[in-house]
Each structure stands twice: as C-alpha cells, then as structure tokens.
Design an enzyme around this catalytic site. Structure first.
Site, PDB file in Angstrom:
ATOM      1  N   GLY A 152       0.839  -1.187   0.000  1.00  0.00           N
ATOM      2  CA  GLY A 152       0.000   0.000   0.000  1.00  0.00           C
ATOM      3  C   GLY A 152       0.874   1.237   0.000  1.00  0.00           C
ATOM      4  O   GLY A 152       2.050   1.182   0.400  1.00  0.00           O
ATOM      5  N   HIS A 187      -2.149   7.400   7.285  1.00  0.00           N
ATOM      6  CA  HIS A 187      -1.199   8.323   6.636  1.00  0.00           C
ATOM      7  C   HIS A 187      -1.898   9.600   6.166  1.00  0.00           C
ATOM      8  O   HIS A 187      -1.286  10.671   6.130  1.00  0.00           O
ATOM      9  CB  HIS A 187      -0.538   7.656   5.418  1.00  0.00           C
ATOM     10  N   HIS A 195      -3.822   1.241   8.040  1.00  0.00           N
ATOM     11  CA  HIS A 195      -2.467   1.799   8.005  1.00  0.00           C
ATOM     12  C   HIS A 195      -2.385   2.961   7.005  1.00  0.00           C
ATOM     13  O   HIS A 195      -1.866   4.038   7.318  1.00  0.00           O
ATOM     14  CB  HIS A 195      -1.489   0.673   7.621  1.00  0.00           C
ATOM     15  N   GLU A 196      -2.927   2.742   5.807  1.00  0.00           N
ATOM     16  CA  GLU A 196      -2.814   3.766   4.754  1.00  0.00           C
ATOM     17  C   GLU A 196      -3.674   4.984   5.049  1.00  0.00           C
ATOM     18  O   GLU A 196      -3.251   6.118   4.825  1.00  0.00           O
ATOM     19  CB  GLU A 196      -3.207   3.181   3.394  1.00  0.00           C
TER      20      GLU A 196
HETATM   21 ZN    ZN Z   1       3.112   3.346   5.878  1.00  0.00          ZN
END
Ligand code: ZN
Length: 184
Positions: free
Chosen positions: A51, A150, A146-147
C-alpha cells in the site's frame, strides 16, 4: 510512469492532514491526478509495498493505492487486487481487534506490533470518481487502516501501545521468527 521518492519519518509532510481531491475533473483524460496514481502504483511495486498513501510521496492529498500480488516466496500470503482509493473514509470499525506486525515504506527498516480492528468498511471514490464501498477483513483491513492513517498524519508507531515490540528488520527476523509483517 515514474518511481517517486518516498518521504521518510521526520519529513513534516507525513504529519499533515491531507486535503480531499476535487472529484469534478478527476475522470478527464490527462488529469494530473491520473498521472500521480500511475506513479504511485509504480512506486509501490518497485518498493515491494502492499500500500502507499500520497503523503508518502510528498503529495498532501487523500489518495491511497494498494495491491498484494501472489508471491512465490509467500504462497500463503493473502492477495489484494489493485485498488485506488480517492478520499477514503472508514465508516465502520469492528470492535474485535487483532495484533499484527507492520512495516512502512516511510520507516523502512522497522517492524512494530500494532492492534487494529479485524474488519472495516471504507467508503471512497475510484480513480474515475465513482462512489464505492469496500468491506475488508484481516490483512486487507490492516492495510486500509495503516494507509488511511497516513492521510491523517499518523504512522503505525502512533498506534503502538508497547514499544518493546518494535524492532529493526534484521533483529525482527532473528528474534521474532515465523512472524510476517504487513509492509505498507
Ligand atoms: Zn506506511
């Protein structure tokens, strides 16, 4: 397509909240976001990530790509079809959580144990601006959380509750044998 440089921890772009993408012109040919999407896919593949979020290539926009192809070295690893998520929002988190090891292209030599919801529902737009919903579990749910972190200026370290479970890759492979990490 071009492989872009990945921003590393310490670069302030990783701590900013990314801006939403304007959908109206997204599907037009030669829209600059389309080039960015292609470059992010090339970068994710080149770096062997599953990713990548736009802030990781120093573009503060709400855009994520993910893909996990079949890998002969890890035949049991789950696969994820190539997915482009514009302005993704997690609209549901399962109460049930699971611990898993994560890595990050922006923290390339570290692995950490993170607790994430086992299932999530994500609402997003595809690369042509079509409204879409994804219900994900397990590995794919971890990659999405997780992405999308960000996009809100967060990295997996912020989600760790026990920093004794943080290791460099080489030590991870030595002392945490038979553990697999999601690298995103
Ligand atoms: Zn990352």
């Amino acid at each position: 397509m071009a492989v872009l440089q990945v921003a590393r921890l310490g670069n302030p772009i990783l701590r900013q909240v990314a801006k939403p993408i304007v959908l109206k012109t997204l599907g037009e040919p030669d829209n600059e976001i389309q080039h960015l999407i292609d470059d992010m896919i090339a970068t994710m593949r080149e770096q062997d990530g599953v990713g990548l979020a736009a802030p990781q290539v120093s573009i503060s926009l709400q855009l994520v790509v993910m893909e996990s192809a079949f890998n002969e070295r890890y035949p049991e690893a789950p696969t994820i079809p190539l997915t482009v998520l514009v302005n993704p929002v997690i609209t549901r988190y399962s109460k049930e959580q699971a611990l898993g090891w994560e890595g990050c292209l922006s923290l390339n030599d570290l692995r950490g144990l993170v607790s994430r919801s086992k299932e999530v529902t994500v609402e997003y737009f595809d690369r042509n601006g079509k409204e879409s919903t994804l219900e994900a579990e397990g590995f794919q749910a971890v990659v999405l959380q997780h992405e999308i972190d960000h996009l809100h200026g967060k990295v997996f370290l912020d989600r760790m509750t026990d920093l004794s479970q943080l290791a460099y890759l080489e030590e991870f492979e030595t002392y945490f044998v038979n553990q697999e990490a999601v690298e995103a």
